[in-house]
Design a protein around this motif. Structure first.
Motif, PDB file in Angstrom:
ATOM      1  N   VAL A 187       0.841  -1.201   0.000  1.00 27.65           N
ATOM      2  CA  VAL A 187       0.000   0.000   0.000  1.00 27.65           C
ATOM      3  C   VAL A 187       0.877   1.252   0.000  1.00 27.65           C
ATOM      4  CG1 VAL A 187      -1.654   1.332   1.359  1.00 27.65           C
ATOM      5  CG2 VAL A 187      -1.967  -1.119   1.086  1.00 27.65           C
ATOM      6  N   TYR A 293     -12.254   3.435   9.559  1.00 27.93           N
ATOM      7  CA  TYR A 293     -12.505   2.624   8.366  1.00 27.93           C
ATOM      8  C   TYR A 293     -12.770   1.184   8.738  1.00 27.93           C
ATOM      9  CZ  TYR A 293      -7.861   0.657   8.724  1.00 27.93           C
ATOM     10  OH  TYR A 293      -6.747  -0.001   9.160  1.00 27.93           O
TER      11      TYR A 293
ATOM     12  N   LEU B  86      -4.912  -1.463  -2.483  1.00 29.33           N
ATOM     13  CA  LEU B  86      -5.778  -0.278  -2.458  1.00 29.33           C
ATOM     14  C   LEU B  86      -5.620   0.415  -1.110  1.00 29.33           C
ATOM     15  CD1 LEU B  86      -8.952  -1.837  -4.077  1.00 29.33           C
ATOM     16  CD2 LEU B  86      -7.131  -0.525  -5.166  1.00 29.33           C
ATOM     17  N   TYR B  87      -5.925   1.714  -1.074  1.00 30.74           N
ATOM     18  CA  TYR B  87      -5.887   2.432   0.202  1.00 30.74           C
ATOM     19  C   TYR B  87      -7.165   2.092   0.951  1.00 30.74           C
ATOM     20  CZ  TYR B  87      -2.589   4.872  -2.776  1.00 30.74           C
ATOM     21  OH  TYR B  87      -1.584   5.157  -3.651  1.00 30.74           O
ATOM     22  N   PRO B  88      -7.057   1.325   2.061  1.00 30.73           N
ATOM     23  CA  PRO B  88      -8.265   0.756   2.656  1.00 30.73           C
ATOM     24  C   PRO B  88      -9.209   1.806   3.235  1.00 30.73           C
ATOM     25  CG  PRO B  88      -6.282   0.084   3.858  1.00 30.73           C
ATOM     26  CD  PRO B  88      -5.825   0.939   2.746  1.00 30.73           C
ATOM     27  N   HIS B  89      -8.664   2.981   3.574  1.00 33.09           N
ATOM     28  CA  HIS B  89      -9.501   3.972   4.240  1.00 33.09           C
ATOM     29  C   HIS B  89     -10.121   4.961   3.261  1.00 33.09           C
ATOM     30  CE1 HIS B  89      -5.513   5.435   3.626  1.00 33.09           C
ATOM     31  NE2 HIS B  89      -5.848   6.653   3.955  1.00 33.09           N
ATOM     32  N   MET B  90      -9.872   4.779   1.977  1.00 28.16           N
ATOM     33  CA  MET B  90     -10.402   5.737   1.010  1.00 28.16           C
ATOM     34  C   MET B  90     -11.480   5.086   0.152  1.00 28.16           C
ATOM     35  SD  MET B  90      -7.008   7.511  -0.502  1.00 28.16           S
ATOM     36  CE  MET B  90      -5.608   7.870   0.537  1.00 28.16           C
ATOM     37  N   ASN B  95      -9.357   6.550  -4.090  1.00 28.73           N
ATOM     38  CA  ASN B  95      -8.270   5.653  -4.468  1.00 28.73           C
ATOM     39  C   ASN B  95      -7.750   6.002  -5.855  1.00 28.73           C
ATOM     40  OD1 ASN B  95      -7.219   3.049  -3.073  1.00 28.73           O
ATOM     41  ND2 ASN B  95      -9.280   3.326  -2.271  1.00 28.73           N
ATOM     42  N   TYR B  98      -6.143   9.681  -6.032  1.00 27.84           N
ATOM     43  CA  TYR B  98      -5.006   9.991  -5.156  1.00 27.84           C
ATOM     44  C   TYR B  98      -3.798  10.539  -5.927  1.00 27.84           C
ATOM     45  CZ  TYR B  98      -1.626   9.250  -1.358  1.00 27.84           C
ATOM     46  OH  TYR B  98      -0.669   9.410  -0.403  1.00 27.84           O
ATOM     47  N   ARG B 130     -15.957   1.652  -0.043  1.00 28.32           N
ATOM     48  CA  ARG B 130     -14.583   1.456   0.403  1.00 28.32           C
ATOM     49  C   ARG B 130     -14.124   0.074  -0.062  1.00 28.32           C
ATOM     50  NH1 ARG B 130     -13.614   5.758   3.516  1.00 28.32           N
ATOM     51  NH2 ARG B 130     -15.334   6.522   4.775  1.00 28.32           N
ATOM     52  N   ARG B 132     -13.052  -2.567   1.278  1.00 24.64           N
ATOM     53  CA  ARG B 132     -13.504  -3.795   1.944  1.00 24.64           C
ATOM     54  C   ARG B 132     -14.953  -4.139   1.601  1.00 24.64           C
ATOM     55  NH1 ARG B 132     -16.599  -2.058   6.361  1.00 24.64           N
ATOM     56  NH2 ARG B 132     -15.974   0.012   7.057  1.00 24.64           N
TER      57      ARG B 132
END
Ligand SMILES: Nc1ncnc2c1ncn2[C@@H]1O[C@H](COP(=O)(O)OP(=O)(O)OP(=O)(O)O)[C@@H](O)[C@H]1O
Ligand SMILES: [Mg+2]
Lengths: 293, 355
Positions: A187, A293, B86-90, B95, B98, B130, B132
């Protein structure tokens, strides 16, 4: 498939639990219950007569300007300790997470302060900051600073904050490091390929992904600063000079053990108990469903 | 769109050398597939091109610019990772946006580009989710989208399909090929799946223990493998190998049981008495013939059957026969001479054509 109880004897489970229950009762529920009871009672100065006074201990407490001062001290102390301990730990964890030479030794050293007893930590800080015998204290004086934390309240606050924060850095460091290492390398590599500078990467990827850890540590650190720093304050400043480094927990001790005002001390303990419960509640509410998140 | 040129890429991890001098020139818009067994250095090579790993020696040129010492950000490339990264919090939108935001594009521009990529990949309805909340295939698409919106000079793929189920993998494979054609972006694609390699690549790099064993088009590699490793790696079931010695007249090869197999005339420069390895693919064997094969396993596949067995001389063999499985337990078989491959027994290299 549900396993049935292994014990046929109905008494045995209780017998096995008994020691733990006894300890919890004797050292937790009993004194806590006593504190609640005493907080509604007032004794005369000689301990001869007692009187049930409802909430008078609490109203007196919150009307006392000294108690306001102590609350303010506690807030300043807790915020400073939390910010310092977490900030430093995060910085160190970021460094340790990099691939540096001798990082294992470095990590081990960083964990030591957590194992040091509060009184020992306090003595260490006396050797550092004492105006006459302390390493840094003497250096400060030699440099022309009017350094004497035994007389100057702000300086005393600074020293107890440093000592308390120092002791907590290790704990925070471990959690931050674990948090950092759970972020997949790819990441961060993706972010690097996307053109993010290391600082931008930290701000937009690492820090947000650390937020569950950060929040957890925030609650833990506030709890620590509130309740777990008695030893350090007692050994370093005894709450002084004046009342400059008295926190809520230290004041409860002074009123109970030194001033022998059991009613007020108990009321303060009850206030602290409610604070703990509030913090625990916050922790459960927010940590269970992860932050962000 | 860009040209990529690797020369003499060497990589050591500590004392271990994992890349032994790789040379590769990739043309504008070409899709190169790097294929090889696990641990042969495919990812390492790709990461050196990306700038995530420093080469111990050699140079990387993108459009004739030496980028060997540059950070990934300065190379204008995009990479799709095996785990998608992937950016998990976006959200999906963020994503993809970015990299564009870092480049300081205008808000409208970013929105338009992300929208275009999302339309292309069928992600328009998912932009607010997101990672997930996405399936594996959808995540894969987002990772592709994140690479596409940047409009980079070079696409790098590190086994992007290996976490998908078989059906989805085939679908995404076709989609990647179509997309790459349409965008015309020069691409390096790493895989250990030979079918993926054959279907996707304009050219393949078959890697073996840190060396490029052969760099050629898929058909070339199938028809004229450069050595026994490549020959055995590409094709399923794998090519059969038989040790043999070239006869005195140089026109045939004698197997260990004395049988002589005629070589295709004018294709291999073989010396009389030379020790060689004969290679023959399972589909290039016919009945009847001089070799006796005792079958020990038959796999009926419907339109054809794969027969495994053992020759009188002891070597195991696999052959593909059209139609229903044969009923006999002993088959008399013949390698088809025009499809015979001859390798030097010692070096494993394909014998060159006669001068
Ligand atoms: N950071 C590293 N440190 C030490 N050795 C490494 C490192 N990265 C890779 N290697 C070694 O380099 C060799 C090549 O690794 P690489 O990841 O390039 O293989 P690969 O061809 O991508 O394999 P796979 O198909 O399993 O992904 C392996 O032997 C591996 O152990
Ligand atoms: Mg790999």
């Amino acid at each position: 498939m549900q396993r049935k109880a292994i014990f046929n004897n109905k008494l045995l489970p209780y017998l096995l639990l008994a020691p733990q229950l006894a300890i919890t009762f004797a050292f937790f529920f009993w004194p806590a219950g006593e504190a609640v009871w005493y907080s509604f009672i007032r004794q005369d100065a000689f301990g001869i007569s007692t009187q049930f006074v409802w909430f008078e201990n609490f109203t007196d407490l919150f009307a006392d300007p000294l108690y306001h001062q102590v609350i303010l001290n506690t807030v300043i102390f807790s915020v400073a300790v939390t910010v310092l301990a977490m900030g430093f730990a995060l910085g160190l964890a970021v460094l340790a997470d990099r691939h540096i030479r001798g990082k294992d030794g470095y990590r081990t050293l960083l964990i030591w302060p957590y194992a040091v007893a509060p009184a020992v930590a306090a003595i260490l800080y006396i050797f550092l900051f004492h105006p006459d015998i302390g390493l840094i204290g003497r250096a400060l004086k030699a440099a022309g600073v009017a350094w004497n934390y035994t007389l100057n309240g702000n300086q005393a606050m600074l020293v107890v904050v440093l000592a308390a924060a120092w002791k907590q850095v290790s704990y925070n460091f471990l959690f931050f490091l674990a948090g950092l290492q759970s972020i997949p390398r790819s990441v961060l590599e993706a972010a690097a390929i996307d053109g993010a500078s290391p600082l931008h990467r930290f701000r937009t990827v690492i820090f947000p992904l650390l937020s569950p850890t950060t929040f957890f540590l925030l609650v833990i650190n506030i709890t620590y600063a509130f309740f777990d720093t008695f030893g350090i304050i007692d050994a370093l400043t005894k709450g002084g000079p004046g009342n400059a480094t008295q926190t809520l927990i230290y004041r409860a001790y002074i009123d109970g053990r030194v001033n022998l005002d059991i009613g007020s001390s108990s009321a303060q303990s009850v206030v602290l108990m409610i604070a703990v419960m509030a913090l625990t509640l916050v922790q459960f509410r927010f940590i269970e469903r992860k932050v962000h998140y | 769109m860009a040209e990529l040129k690797l020369s003499g890429i060497v990589k050591n991890f500590g004392a271990v050398r994992v890349l032994h001098g790789i040379d590769l020139a990739v043309q504008n818009g070409e899709m190169i597939v790097i294929v090889g067994a696990s641990g042969c250095g495919k990812s390492t090579l790709l990461r050196i091109v990306a700038g995530l790993e420093r080469a111990t020696g050699g140079t990387v040129l993108i459009d004739d610019r030496d980028v060997t010492a540059l950070e990934p950000a300065a190379r204008d490339i995009a990479m799709v990772f095996q785990n998608y990264a992937l950016y998990p919090h976006m959200r999906v939108f963020d994503n993809m946006a970015y990299g564009l935001r870092i480049r300081g594009l205008a808000k409208d521009d970013i929105k338009r580009r992300v929208q275009e990529a999302a339309d292309l990949l069928g992600l328009s309805a998912l932009l607010d989710r997101r990672p997930r909340e996405l399936s594996g295939g959808q995540r894969q698409r987002v990772a592709m989208g994140r690479a596409i919106v940047r409009e980079p000079k070079l696409f790098l793929f590190d086994e992007p399909l290996s976490n998908l189920d078989a059906k989805l993998r085939v679908a995404m494979r076709a989609e990647i090929k179509r997309l790459q054609r349409r965008l015309g972006v020069t691409s390096l694609f790493v895989t250990h799946d030979q079918v993926e390699a054959m279907t996707l690549g304009d050219r393949l790099v078959v890697m073996h223990e840190g060396r490029a064993a052969q760099i050629a088009s898929p058909m070339e590699i199938f028809e004229r493998p450069a050595d026994t490793y490549v020959a055995g790696f590409i094709g399923s079931p794998a090519m059969n190998f038989l040790p043999a010695t070239i006869t005195e007249d140089g026109k045939g090869a004698r197997l260990s049981d004395g049988n002589i197999i005629a070589l295709p005339p004018g294709q291999f420069a073989a010396q009389p008495g030379q020790k060689v390895t004969l290679g023959i693919r399972p589909e290039h064997i016919s009945l009847p013939g001089p070799l006796r094969l005792t079958t020990d396993l038959i796999e009926p596949l419907g339109s054809e059957s794969v027969v495994h067995g053992r020759l009188a001389s002891g070597e195991t063999m696999a052959l593909r026969l059209p139609g229903a499985p044969p009923s006999a337990t002993v088959l008399e078989i013949a390698p088809r001479a025009e499809h015979l491959h001859v390798f030097d027994a010692e070096t494993g290299k394909r014998l060159p054509p006669p001068a």
